[in-house]
Design a protein around this motif. Sequence first.
Motif, PDB file in Angstrom:
ATOM      1  N   THR A   1     -20.904  -1.321  17.990  1.00  0.00           N
ATOM      2  CA  THR A   1     -19.698  -2.103  18.290  1.00  0.00           C
ATOM      3  C   THR A   1     -18.543  -1.156  18.640  1.00  0.00           C
ATOM      4  OG1 THR A   1     -20.379  -3.903  16.818  1.00  0.00           O
ATOM      5  CG2 THR A   1     -18.041  -3.793  17.367  1.00  0.00           C
ATOM      6  N   ILE A   2     -18.349  -0.153  17.793  1.00  0.00           N
ATOM      7  CA  ILE A   2     -17.236   0.792  18.030  1.00  0.00           C
ATOM      8  C   ILE A   2     -17.484   1.573  19.325  1.00  0.00           C
ATOM      9  CG2 ILE A   2     -15.930   2.770  17.080  1.00  0.00           C
ATOM     10  CD1 ILE A   2     -15.674   0.136  15.407  1.00  0.00           C
ATOM     11  N   GLN A   3     -18.722   2.009  19.523  1.00  0.00           N
ATOM     12  CA  GLN A   3     -19.045   2.760  20.752  1.00  0.00           C
ATOM     13  C   GLN A   3     -18.830   1.884  21.987  1.00  0.00           C
ATOM     14  OE1 GLN A   3     -19.285   5.875  20.679  1.00  0.00           O
ATOM     15  NE2 GLN A   3     -19.441   5.923  18.447  1.00  0.00           N
ATOM     16  N   GLY A   4     -19.176   0.613  21.882  1.00  0.00           N
ATOM     17  CA  GLY A   4     -19.002  -0.319  23.001  1.00  0.00           C
ATOM     18  C   GLY A   4     -17.529  -0.493  23.346  1.00  0.00           C
ATOM     19  N   LEU A   5     -16.695  -0.652  22.324  1.00  0.00           N
ATOM     20  CA  LEU A   5     -15.252  -0.813  22.567  1.00  0.00           C
ATOM     21  C   LEU A   5     -14.705   0.438  23.262  1.00  0.00           C
ATOM     22  CD1 LEU A   5     -14.146  -2.356  19.130  1.00  0.00           C
ATOM     23  CD2 LEU A   5     -14.157  -3.528  21.351  1.00  0.00           C
TER      24      LEU A   5
ATOM     25  N   PHE B   1     -17.760 -14.039  25.413  1.00  0.00           N
ATOM     26  CA  PHE B   1     -17.433 -12.608  25.539  1.00  0.00           C
ATOM     27  C   PHE B   1     -18.171 -11.818  24.456  1.00  0.00           C
ATOM     28  CE2 PHE B   1     -14.994  -8.917  24.200  1.00  0.00           C
ATOM     29  CZ  PHE B   1     -14.637  -8.298  25.383  1.00  0.00           C
ATOM     30  N   ALA B   2     -18.104 -12.322  23.223  1.00  0.00           N
ATOM     31  CA  ALA B   2     -18.724 -11.609  22.102  1.00  0.00           C
ATOM     32  C   ALA B   2     -20.241 -11.515  22.286  1.00  0.00           C
ATOM     33  CB  ALA B   2     -18.393 -12.313  20.788  1.00  0.00           C
ATOM     34  N   LYS B   3     -20.863 -12.614  22.747  1.00  0.00           N
ATOM     35  CA  LYS B   3     -22.318 -12.593  22.924  1.00  0.00           C
ATOM     36  C   LYS B   3     -22.710 -11.607  24.020  1.00  0.00           C
ATOM     37  CE  LYS B   3     -24.972 -15.107  21.017  1.00  0.00           C
ATOM     38  NZ  LYS B   3     -25.635 -15.013  19.678  1.00  0.00           N
ATOM     39  N   ALA B   4     -21.978 -11.622  25.123  1.00  0.00           N
ATOM     40  CA  ALA B   4     -22.302 -10.712  26.227  1.00  0.00           C
ATOM     41  C   ALA B   4     -22.104  -9.261  25.788  1.00  0.00           C
ATOM     42  CB  ALA B   4     -21.435 -11.035  27.443  1.00  0.00           C
ATOM     43  N   PHE B   5     -21.058  -9.026  25.008  1.00  0.00           N
ATOM     44  CA  PHE B   5     -20.784  -7.675  24.482  1.00  0.00           C
ATOM     45  C   PHE B   5     -21.962  -7.211  23.620  1.00  0.00           C
ATOM     46  CE2 PHE B   5     -19.114  -4.848  21.191  1.00  0.00           C
ATOM     47  CZ  PHE B   5     -18.329  -3.956  21.909  1.00  0.00           C
ATOM     48  N   MET B   6     -22.415  -8.095  22.715  1.00  0.00           N
ATOM     49  CA  MET B   6     -23.534  -7.724  21.836  1.00  0.00           C
ATOM     50  C   MET B   6     -24.793  -7.448  22.654  1.00  0.00           C
ATOM     51  SD  MET B   6     -23.140 -10.084  18.450  1.00  0.00           S
ATOM     52  CE  MET B   6     -22.220 -11.495  18.974  1.00  0.00           C
ATOM     53  N   GLN B   7     -24.976  -8.253  23.694  1.00  0.00           N
ATOM     54  CA  GLN B   7     -26.161  -8.051  24.515  1.00  0.00           C
ATOM     55  C   GLN B   7     -26.116  -6.688  25.226  1.00  0.00           C
ATOM     56  OE1 GLN B   7     -26.977 -11.162  27.431  1.00  0.00           O
ATOM     57  NE2 GLN B   7     -28.730 -11.741  26.165  1.00  0.00           N
ATOM     58  N   ARG B   8     -24.911  -6.337  25.723  1.00  0.00           N
ATOM     59  CA  ARG B   8     -24.781  -5.054  26.429  1.00  0.00           C
ATOM     60  C   ARG B   8     -25.126  -3.875  25.531  1.00  0.00           C
ATOM     61  NH1 ARG B   8     -20.387  -7.564  28.631  1.00  0.00           N
ATOM     62  NH2 ARG B   8     -18.726  -6.540  27.460  1.00  0.00           N
ATOM     63  N   TYR B   9     -24.866  -3.996  24.221  1.00  0.00           N
ATOM     64  CA  TYR B   9     -25.078  -2.855  23.324  1.00  0.00           C
ATOM     65  C   TYR B   9     -26.246  -3.072  22.369  1.00  0.00           C
ATOM     66  CZ  TYR B   9     -20.943  -1.578  25.672  1.00  0.00           C
ATOM     67  OH  TYR B   9     -20.080  -1.270  26.684  1.00  0.00           O
TER      68      TYR B   9
ATOM     69  N   LEU C   1     -12.311  -1.295   9.478  1.00  0.00           N
ATOM     70  CA  LEU C   1     -10.986  -1.006  10.023  1.00  0.00           C
ATOM     71  C   LEU C   1     -11.200   0.119  11.021  1.00  0.00           C
ATOM     72  CD1 LEU C   1      -7.859  -1.393   9.932  1.00  0.00           C
ATOM     73  CD2 LEU C   1      -7.808   0.345   8.125  1.00  0.00           C
ATOM     74  N   THR C   2     -10.835  -0.122  12.278  1.00  0.00           N
ATOM     75  CA  THR C   2     -11.066   0.907  13.298  1.00  0.00           C
ATOM     76  C   THR C   2      -9.763   1.316  13.973  1.00  0.00           C
ATOM     77  OG1 THR C   2     -12.317   1.520  15.291  1.00  0.00           O
ATOM     78  CG2 THR C   2     -11.605  -0.770  15.141  1.00  0.00           C
ATOM     79  N   ASP C   3      -9.750   2.576  14.408  1.00  0.00           N
ATOM     80  CA  ASP C   3      -8.598   3.055  15.185  1.00  0.00           C
ATOM     81  C   ASP C   3      -8.978   3.160  16.663  1.00  0.00           C
ATOM     82  OD1 ASP C   3     -10.204   5.320  15.331  1.00  0.00           O
ATOM     83  OD2 ASP C   3      -9.016   6.468  13.911  1.00  0.00           O
ATOM     84  N   GLY C   4     -10.166   2.653  17.003  1.00  0.00           N
ATOM     85  CA  GLY C   4     -10.631   2.702  18.388  1.00  0.00           C
ATOM     86  C   GLY C   4     -11.536   3.898  18.653  1.00  0.00           C
ATOM     87  N   LYS C   5     -11.486   4.897  17.741  1.00  0.00           N
ATOM     88  CA  LYS C   5     -12.339   6.080  17.896  1.00  0.00           C
ATOM     89  C   LYS C   5     -13.292   6.175  16.721  1.00  0.00           C
ATOM     90  CE  LYS C   5      -9.448   9.643  20.020  1.00  0.00           C
ATOM     91  NZ  LYS C   5      -8.561  10.725  19.586  1.00  0.00           N
ATOM     92  N   SER C   6     -12.694   6.013  15.539  1.00  0.00           N
ATOM     93  CA  SER C   6     -13.445   6.132  14.307  1.00  0.00           C
ATOM     94  C   SER C   6     -13.230   4.853  13.488  1.00  0.00           C
ATOM     95  CB  SER C   6     -12.936   7.376  13.588  1.00  0.00           C
ATOM     96  OG  SER C   6     -13.674   7.571  12.423  1.00  0.00           O
TER      97      SER C   6
END
Length: 428
Positions: free
Chosen positions: A259-263, A109-117, A204-209
């Motif tokens: 990473t944050i933008q992808g999430l 999952f992590a590798k595919a996520f990194m590839q997408r972004y 540390l992320t809140d999902g936006k920032s």
Amino acid sequence: MNILLLGSGGREHALAWKMSQSALCSQLFIAPGNAGTEACGTNVPIAVTDFDAIGKFCKDNNVEMVVVGPEEPLVKGIYDFFKADNALKHIAVIGPSREGAQLEGSKAFAKAFMQRYNIPTAAYREFDTENYEEGLVYLHAHATPIVLKADGLAAGKGVIICQNHVEAVAEFELMIQQSKFGDASKKVVVEDFLSGIELSVFVLTDGKSYVVLPEAKDYKRIGVGDKGLNTGGMGAVSPVAFADAPFMKKVIDRVVEPTIQGLKKEKITYKGFIFIGLIKVGDDPYVIEYNCRMGDPETEAVIPRLKNDLVELFKATDAQQLDTVSMETDPRKTVTVVAVSGGYPGEYEKGNRIDGLELLNEDDILVFHAGTKREDNDIVTNGGRVLAVTAFGESVKRASEKSKAILQIIEFDGMYYRTDIGYEFYES
Ligand code: AMP
Ligand code: GLY
């Protein structure tokens, strides 16, 4: 506010120590905690994966925030468990949703996520029983060394670096066909070997920032000079001299932001820590792994350098207001040296009395407990990694000398620690 912290290692003692200093924290509970966390709050004998008992405890004790230390409850979906229950969903859970925790729970999952972004990472392919034969062909054509990674959680043991093709094929077979790591190695990621120096970056992320915590480097091998078997971590240093401003800018631009933008783009709920394991190849950062929690022992080196109120940071995380927060860091260096039980990471004894702890009272030295427990009036060893001693210093060398001086006062049968933590940075 009443807070429940889950976990029992040095990481959790460091988090508990910091949270207990916050004016926002009324009662702090630690489940299950260790002999050190007792000084920061109340230990509660509940396992970190017993969600029903955790939920009930929160209801009975008016807990308003749960901070999750280790990955297992996150990968098993503790965040979703709380949010699906009407009586629990108002509670702030610091840690990602089950889906977000897949960044650590599944290497594929992590590798595919990194590839997408387009996040820089080693080139890879994934294999299971379906494409096993194809995997063998791929391995034979692959340059050595070859890195094999069990897809799922394997208690930190799921990565094997193979020096030749014979070893790679044997390990590949063991992992996929013989379930070497149980279900975790049903699927295997095969990736290129990257050569460089490693460091850990904590977000540390809140999902936006997001905010970035001080970076650290950990020392995984048991022996001096990075020799011998891999462990959970024998020590850490923060900051990391080579992570200068231009390098950290690359980390932010190429890794953290995407990473944050992808999430966000994938609507993955993530309010918690992201630990990014990086390797510096030439002058460029590549991601080795994501973890959905803080590192251990890095936390013991990083959290003491944080000047912000940690509970305030967690409140801002839950309220998605991290964009309003500015981070303040102690400029001094920290070195954390871990004292382990003799024999670790292999077989080791438990229950040995620890002496000398009562003699320590310097205020720039922190002795975090990891595998310890109280037995009547004694504190005894209860794990492989027993204590993590953190010292501050104007230089890495000075901090390291102070940690080691403290470890000379502490004694337990079979005690061992590395004397060279931070050695590459003694000049900084
Ligand atoms: P992990 O269990 O993912 O932390 O990986 C364990 C260790 O394996 C890392 O800390 C690295 O030292 C090493 N490692 C993982 N992936 C690679 C890679 N692609 N190239 C070189 N070393 C790696
Ligand atoms: N120190 C590495 C880890 O926490 O995974």
